[in-house]
Design an enzyme around this catalytic site. Structure first.
Site, short mmCIF file in Angstrom:
data_model
loop_
_atom_site.label_atom_id
_atom_site.label_comp_id
_atom_site.label_asym_id
_atom_site.label_seq_id
_atom_site.Cartn_x
_atom_site.Cartn_y
_atom_site.Cartn_z
N HIS B 193 3.02 1.12 8.37
CA HIS B 193 2.87 1.19 6.92
C HIS B 193 3.46 2.51 6.45
CE1 HIS B 193 1.05 1.53 2.92
NE2 HIS B 193 1.06 0.23 2.94
N LEU B 228 -5.27 -6.81 4.74
CA LEU B 228 -4.00 -6.07 4.68
C LEU B 228 -4.19 -4.56 4.56
CD1 LEU B 228 -0.94 -6.85 4.45
CD2 LEU B 228 -1.22 -6.48 2.00
N ASP B 229 -3.45 -3.79 5.34
CA ASP B 229 -3.48 -2.31 5.29
C ASP B 229 -4.85 -1.74 5.66
OD1 ASP B 229 -0.89 -2.53 4.40
OD2 ASP B 229 -1.35 -2.10 2.31
N GLU B 230 -5.71 -2.56 6.24
CA GLU B 230 -7.04 -2.08 6.62
C GLU B 230 -7.26 -2.14 8.12
OE1 GLU B 230 -9.42 -0.66 4.88
OE2 GLU B 230 -8.43 -0.85 2.92
#
Lengths: 285, 285, 285, 285
Positions: B193, B228-230
């Site tokens: 990311h 998502l993104d976690e």
């Protein structure tokens, strides 16, 4: 259970971990952290274990004794809460001293500092503020060029004995120690050198660095040995500089990194995380 | 003896290290590196051991079996020389792909990459140069707004099965994976990311960062999860920026740190250094 | 208006900025970025200006001519979009070459690379992939111990002339250049040294660093001068290492920082951001 | 000549540099350092000039007045040796206060600190040691839940007026300021937030960071605005952490980076290096 720290080194061979963990198991030790390293260069095995146990320090020592003997270990065992008795030496510049004292009081550095020694008086108020005895041992030459360095060093060794000192920290102490003193303090004195060793040994390293036009300056915390600036390195840190900064500004920027580098080295030493592997250090961070 | 890697986790209790080291001793294992961690938050014990043994993988596994059972361990055992079979997904930007392929060929990344998948064709020449099959799986919507995403993901899963893939790396693959695919790849897919998570989730993170006027930009390599993104963070790195750089320049500077961050995460994963501790990772670097 | 870059140095005196900005105003120059530095050590004034102008390069040069003459300036003027013609030399290790070529193609490095020269053939495929002519100039000793180095260097200088080369980059070229060649390339050749200079000059710096037990390794990009490893430093970067890494692993970790350090130095040089202040560099980042 | 600092911003247009350098030339100004930035986002031009002049501050101001008027500049002019009058607010944790006071006394921070304000008494001894008046303004709720915050803030504003304060530094002051006070201090109050903003806004950021499993923690120094944690960022720094560190250890490691980040921001502000570009800062380091 109370927390303890075990650190050991010995010639590498099979079965060490099993033997050590067996001994700890026999005193109901709960291992909370363990790190080891097998040095290919010297054939030495290093280990550091944090554990809790309901037994006394003596009982643990007794349980480890056969293992220590079997593998001819160099072995240390400490209560984790016990603080390393530390004498700090300084001269006029107080940045690194200030960092050490603040962190010691804040409880983030596992040392107690029963005495501060300096060849100057500038930093006495800081010692007073932190409530630590400050002993002034001036070093000077008389009219005939005879220095009192030998007496000064003898006095220091007296203090080391008197105060049960386990670690001497040279926090920008601007006198070169004699070879003899260095040898006597070997493995238990830490110095901060204001350069990224082995660059810029010797005097005025920031000015040397400025002349050379480096883009990073650094600091090195190392054990004191007779061979000046050649002792085993414990920690190094750097700081970016530019063409626009003068040598004087290098000095100012460097102070910050010196304080942080020395504090970290002292912290690691006091937590028994640093072991000697020939001329190098093993740091179990 | 040949080198092997053991990694394990289980509910923490007394005697684990002794039991494991005993099992290794029974197959004449020489421990060369060992690290452990006892997570106070989840009560889980984690351990990674490198050792050499004259015995076969099967013999070691058999020796460890009673220990595994006693402590209900989640346990992995690998030949150290065995490379992780890795599928890389990319889109148009090749910087992270280039870093991975170069390091894989140079032998510094313990993976083999039997296939590259992309929703675009731009990076096909790079795959050719490295002699790796490149499979184009476009993802698009038709005139009626129906996407072929489901088929594309099914195709990907077929490839994962066909090529015996153990790790999927999203090297700037610019399509959001479905929740279902994320779950199927859980623990075996790594994404990069382009922000210092949890800052700047979502789209165009460098532009968000520029708008906010940050002084450092970063990149985060993490395991893919449905959220998502976690996903659990494996590695993060940062890079200094100034007011004088545009959002576009943030992107350019960021690419460098993305490549380095992702390569390091893949390296650690492939060397079995990353274990999951709830939503966090334990990295035995 | 089209963007231009002006860089200049001269003996420091009053009125330089006013004179320069006046000349630029006379060609309707819009200054978009300007940095200057007044070196107290050498008494030299340095300035770099980015501006846009509707006038031609020749018109701007004419406008600046009286100023240049008045202050006896060393002055350079370039179209910002013009790329520096760069010859890259390499041997067997491709990491830094790979970084340069990738960034050049990605458009983030303001150079064009019309030719690559190597004393080995290993990296020819990489040159092919990027579509750049690769010229093999082997350097060797014959049976009687006579080296063809002189001819090899003559050949290189021919290529520099033939291809209109403005910058030579030694991307891990493992041959020592002759003093004579160094002098001829002075100020237009950049080398990457795999240590944090001035530490670990000479051969096998990572092994020296490992022996010394440092905690950070680094790389230094510098201009080539006859005095080996003593050229003006353009950029330095470091990377943390630990006792647990072998000298070989230092080499691997170092490669990453070498590539990034060299690319940045080349980028700055190509954007006319680096000026010489005696043995130091001024870098208008 | 005596050194002065000029900083200015205005709508970007042609001829600014020429006009400013002309005005300085008219007072025999020797420019020793000059930086400028043309913000493409807001169309604003920023400039900071260090120069020496034999003329008085008033004479320089008069020379600049027509330029200021022509370009409608926001302009500041200071003797370089003049120190910014700074009020520091703190609560119980003294690390950042200690860093500021030490550097102030060492002369490396261009501020004078005539008064320290705290809602607690813990740090009074430190203020005494540095010889700085310490004013205790407790903030609390009475039995009926009414807070004295409004009076406390009124008292603070009185002190700001009484001591001619130019800068308020919140050195880990653990009370949220009212929107009204924030607005009154806009552009002249700096806060240190113990996270890498915009990550982990709000309370207990290190614990949030620990829960999320980040691999770097950071600190952010920013101007205070009514919108909490959203003020223009001046400086950010980070520190590496691992899975093995508890949230409490994150706090300890973070303190070091907080002190360094805040000191640097205060230093830059006091040297007139920070200008506001909408919600971002321009930092002429």
């Amino acid at each position: 259970g109370h927390p303890m720290v075990l650190s050991l080194s010995c010639k590498n061979s099979r079965g060490i971990v099993h033997a050590v963990s067996g001994a700890l198991l026999s005193v109901q030790g709960d291992i909370t952290d363990s790190k080891q390293f097998d040095s290919p260069d010297t054939g030495t095995f290093f280990m550091r274990v944090e554990f809790t146990t309901p037994e006394s320090r003596e009982a643990v020592e007794a349980a480890l004794e056969p293992v220590r003997e079997e593998f001819a270990m160099d072995l240390g065992l400490w209560e984790a809460s016990r603080k390393t008795r530390t004498l700090v030496m300084c001269s006029k510049d107080g940045r690194t001293l200030n960092d050490l004292l603040f962190q010691q009081r804040a409880g983030t550095l596992s040392v107690e500092i029963p005495v501060i020694v300096s060849n100057h008086l500038e930093l006495q108020p800081m010692a007073f503020f932190y409530g630590i005895p400050f002993i002034h041992i001036p070093v000077a030459k008389d009219a005939e060029g005879n220095s009192n360095k030998a007496e000064a060093e003898a006095k220091l060794l007296d203090l080391v004995a008197e105060y049960d000192i386990e670690l001497v920290v040279l926090a920008r102490y601007m006198q070169i120690l004699s070879d003899d003193l260095c040898r006597k303090l070997e493995g238990k004195a830490i110095n901060i050198h204001h350069s990224f060793l082995p660059s810029f040994k010797g005097a005025r390293p920031y000015h040397q660095a400025h002349d050379r036009g480096v883009k990073l300056i650094g600091a090195t915390a190392h054990y004191v040995t007779a061979d000046l600036d050649e002792g085993p390195i414990i920690e190094q840190q750097v700081q970016r500089v530019t063409h626009a900064q003068s040598a004087r500004e290098f000095v100012i920027r460097g102070r910050e990194v010196e304080g942080s580098t020395l504090s970290r080295a002292v912290k690691w030493h006091a937590e028994h995380r640093v072991l000697l592997d020939g001329k190098r250090t093993v740091v179990f961070d």
